[in-house]
Design an enzyme around this catalytic site. Structure first.
Site, short mmCIF file in Angstrom:
data_model
loop_
_atom_site.label_atom_id
_atom_site.label_comp_id
_atom_site.label_asym_id
_atom_site.label_seq_id
_atom_site.Cartn_x
_atom_site.Cartn_y
_atom_site.Cartn_z
N ASP A 8 0.81 -1.23 0.00
CA ASP A 8 0.00 0.00 0.00
C ASP A 8 0.84 1.27 0.00
O ASP A 8 0.43 2.30 0.53
CB ASP A 8 -0.96 0.02 1.20
CG ASP A 8 -1.92 -1.14 1.19
OD1 ASP A 8 -2.31 -1.56 0.09
OD2 ASP A 8 -2.27 -1.64 2.27
N GLU A 9 2.00 1.22 -0.59
CA GLU A 9 2.91 2.37 -0.61
C GLU A 9 2.47 3.45 -1.60
O GLU A 9 3.02 4.55 -1.61
CB GLU A 9 4.35 1.92 -0.96
CG GLU A 9 4.99 0.97 0.04
CD GLU A 9 4.74 -0.50 -0.30
OE1 GLU A 9 3.86 -0.77 -1.14
OE2 GLU A 9 5.42 -1.37 0.27
N LYS A 11 1.86 2.20 -4.95
CA LYS A 11 2.43 1.64 -6.18
C LYS A 11 1.52 1.88 -7.38
O LYS A 11 1.99 2.11 -8.48
CB LYS A 11 2.66 0.12 -6.01
CG LYS A 11 3.63 -0.24 -4.90
CD LYS A 11 3.77 -1.74 -4.74
CE LYS A 11 2.50 -2.43 -4.31
NZ LYS A 11 2.03 -2.07 -2.97
N LYS A 13 -0.43 4.42 -8.07
CA LYS A 13 -0.22 5.77 -8.62
C LYS A 13 1.11 5.83 -9.38
O LYS A 13 1.18 6.38 -10.48
CB LYS A 13 -0.22 6.82 -7.50
CG LYS A 13 0.28 8.14 -8.01
CD LYS A 13 0.21 9.33 -7.12
CE LYS A 13 1.01 10.45 -7.79
NZ LYS A 13 0.85 11.74 -7.19
N ALA A 34 -4.05 -7.88 -3.67
CA ALA A 34 -3.56 -6.53 -3.96
C ALA A 34 -4.73 -5.58 -4.20
O ALA A 34 -5.78 -5.99 -4.69
CB ALA A 34 -2.66 -6.56 -5.20
N GLY A 35 -4.52 -4.33 -3.84
CA GLY A 35 -5.51 -3.29 -4.15
C GLY A 35 -4.74 -2.04 -4.53
O GLY A 35 -4.06 -1.46 -3.69
N HIS A 36 -4.78 -1.67 -5.80
CA HIS A 36 -4.00 -0.53 -6.28
C HIS A 36 -4.96 0.56 -6.74
O HIS A 36 -5.78 0.34 -7.62
CB HIS A 36 -3.09 -0.97 -7.43
CG HIS A 36 -2.13 -2.06 -7.03
ND1 HIS A 36 -1.50 -2.89 -7.91
CD2 HIS A 36 -1.71 -2.47 -5.80
CE1 HIS A 36 -0.72 -3.74 -7.25
NE2 HIS A 36 -0.84 -3.51 -5.97
N ARG A 137 1.76 -29.22 -6.01
CA ARG A 137 1.53 -29.76 -7.36
C ARG A 137 0.14 -30.36 -7.55
O ARG A 137 -0.06 -31.31 -8.26
CB ARG A 137 2.63 -30.75 -7.75
CG ARG A 137 3.96 -30.03 -7.95
CD ARG A 137 5.14 -30.86 -7.62
NE ARG A 137 5.14 -31.22 -6.21
CZ ARG A 137 6.00 -32.07 -5.66
NH1 ARG A 137 6.90 -32.66 -6.40
NH2 ARG A 137 5.95 -32.33 -4.37
N GLN A 218 2.00 -6.02 -3.27
CA GLN A 218 2.46 -6.14 -1.88
C GLN A 218 3.78 -5.38 -1.68
O GLN A 218 4.00 -4.39 -2.35
CB GLN A 218 2.60 -7.62 -1.46
CG GLN A 218 1.27 -8.33 -1.28
CD GLN A 218 0.64 -8.82 -2.56
OE1 GLN A 218 1.28 -9.46 -3.36
NE2 GLN A 218 -0.63 -8.53 -2.76
N THR A 233 2.91 -12.52 2.82
CA THR A 233 2.05 -13.14 1.82
C THR A 233 2.77 -14.37 1.27
O THR A 233 3.86 -14.71 1.72
CB THR A 233 1.65 -12.12 0.73
OG1 THR A 233 0.61 -12.69 -0.07
CG2 THR A 233 2.83 -11.69 -0.15
N THR A 295 -9.86 -4.88 1.45
CA THR A 295 -10.71 -5.40 2.54
C THR A 295 -11.37 -4.29 3.34
O THR A 295 -12.22 -4.59 4.18
CB THR A 295 -9.85 -6.24 3.52
OG1 THR A 295 -8.80 -5.40 4.03
CG2 THR A 295 -9.23 -7.44 2.83
#
Ligand code: GDP
Ligand code: IMO
Ligand code: MG
Length: 455
Positions: A8-9, A11, A13, A34-36, A137, A218, A233, A295
């Site tokens: 959440d830095e 990324k 943007k 992920a949530g960008h 596998r 992440q 993760t 979330t």
């Protein structure tokens, strides 16, 4: 481009900005955990799997082999973009990526509940169980979905096997294999036009000297091998992960750009030395709108941690940093930066690999005066208040890495490009402690940063 902290830095943007100069953007790991967020004028896009380059009509966007794909969420994302008139015809999906199935989500949720106090605080999107099946596998890959008869046989066997685990271990109702097959056959047809040999696509772009941007999800401290295990993760967000996850050789990557917030956040469980539980943490959360994109959980907030910053420089071989959300610090009287840890009475400058030791690290802070004015409209370094510039220089010196981009708001224009991170000279600006030795030159002995300790 990788996250240098716990995700959440900002990324999304920065990828969107860098995508201006990219012909191809590749996601190489992670899934819908992920949530960008990308803000363009008055529109906000929330992307989970689709690379943040998708907003440029001519940029090829590839979901690489090292990702895990939840087709249901991916199709929702495609629908949302198309409803907003964003073309998705340039989206390509790796045939060798693994697929998140309904039992992965159920197992992720149930195992988090069973862990009680030992929970990881996952996004409950089935990420860990999908990667676990890949290693074990027993995973289902995109290419399996593309062959209906083969897929039916494989899914009947796998779902029966997983039903045993769901029922006996977690007391969960078994899944109906035929229902799941029907659902996934539909997803397969929707995704089929996008499915390719992604490593070959990337190699062809490379051969034609196209600019390729690898977009990490992440962050470094969430890396399965190099993060704060077990509170991580299940993939490798670090720069090296791009080679494995995209299927390219290390010689094909020219530069590595890290993204870090001007402070630190973390969502989920696990140690966080600079976490602020009082007013400062709340202020950072309020001004930074620190709620998860995926979330909706409130993110934990704290001061900038240069120990993990230095670690991110080392683990990723960072060429430069993009510092985001500087504006969030605008109103503070003073700002703290963690310059080292104290561990068992000793000063510690390096991130300890031992998780139990890390949990006992206490931050040693240096306090810096705040600038107490808005930076949101600054567009050049000269526009910044002197204290804000000093803060950035201090971070660059502590981490021994130049800062190429400074972000002062969510929108595209709220950005200072100090140095073009793609075409500009390497290792240049805002790093005043002497140039890096060029190839062949004898490197100077590593200095520990000049730190005036004040806890
Ligand atoms: P990612 O997962 O690294 O892409 O980051 P997220 O999108 O989950 O979270 C970053 C949030 O900060 C998003 O809501 C962005 O719109 C927002 N953001 C990005 N850069 C800045 C900035 O410089 N200042 C402010 N105030 N917000 C920003
Ligand atoms: P982006 O790409 C922040 C965290 C979860 C949890 C841990 C494991 O938006 O930066 P998982 O569901 O992956 O098994 O959860 O990792 N986590 C993230 N935190 N940003 C993310 O992605 C994250 N993806 C996973 O909160 O602590
Ligand atoms: Mg995010």
């Amino acid at each position: 481009m990788i996250g240098a902290q716990w995700g959440d830095e900002g990324k999304g943007k920065i990828t969107d900005l860098l995508s201006r100069s990219a012909d191809v953007v590749v996601r190489y790991q992670g899934g819908v955990n992920a949530g960008h967020t990308v803000v363009v004028q008055d529109q906000t896009f929330k992307l989970h799997l689709i690379p943040s380059g998708i907003l440029y009509p001519n940029t090829k966007c590839i979901i690489g082999s090292g990702t895990v794909i939840d087709p249901k969420v991916l199709i929702q994302e495609l629908d949302q973009l198309e409803a907003l008139k964003i073309s998705t015809r340039n989206l390509l999906i790796s045939e060798t990526a693994h697929v998140t199935m309904p039992y992965h989500r159920l197992i992720d949720q149930a195992s988090e509940e069973r862990r009680g106090d030992h929970k990881i605080g996952t996004t409950r999107r089935g990420i860990g169980p999908t990667y676990a099946d890949k290693s074990e596998r027993t995973g289902i890959r995109v290419v399996d979905l593309m062959e209906p008869e083969h897929m039916k046989k494989q899914l009947r066997w796998t779902i029966n096997y997983k039903n045993g685990i769901l029922e006996k271990l977690y007391d969960i109702q078994p899944l109906d294999p035929e229902e799941v097959i029907a659902e996934y056959l539909e997803y397969a047809e929707r995704l089929r036009p996008h499915v390719v040999d992604s490593s070959l696509e990337i190699y062809e772009a490379f051969r034609h000297r196209r600019n390729i941007l690898f977009e990490g999800a992440q962050g470094t401290l969430l890396d399965l091998d190099h993060g704060t295990y077990p509170y991580v993760t299940s993939s490798n967000p670090v720069a090296g992960g791009a080679c494995v996850g995209a299927g390219v050789g290390p010689t094909m990557i020219d530069r590595v750009i890290g993204v870090a917030k001007a402070y630190t956040t973390r969502v989920g469980e696990g140690p966080f030395p600079t976490e602020q539980l009082g007013d400062v943490g709340q202020m950072l959360c309020d001004r930074g709108a620190e709620f998860g994109t995926t979330t909706g959980r409130q993110r934990r907030c704290g001061w900038f941690d240069a120990v993990i910053g230095r670690y991110a420089v080392r683990i990723n071989g960072l060429d430069c940093l993009a510092i985001t959300k500087l504006d969030v610090l605008d109103e503070l009287d003073e700002i703290k930066v963690c310059v080292a840890y104290e561990l068992d009475g000793q000063q510690c400058l390096d991130f300890p690999g031992n998780a139990r030791q890390f949990a006992h690290c206490r931050p040693i802070y240096k306090t810096i005066p705040g600038w107490k004015q808005s930076t949101a409209d600054c567009r050049t370094l000269e526009d910044l208040p002197m204290q804000a510039l000093d803060y950035l220089k201090f971070l660059a010196e502590l981490m021994e890495v130049p800062i190429a981009i400074v972000s002062l708001g969510a929108s595209r224009d709220q950005t200072i490009i100090v140095e073009d991170p793609i075409h500009g000279p390497k290792r240049a600006l805002l790093y005043t402690k002497g140039e890096q030795p060029s190839k062949g030159e004898q490197p100077a002995a590593p200095n520990s940063p000049e730190i005036h300790l004040a806890s």
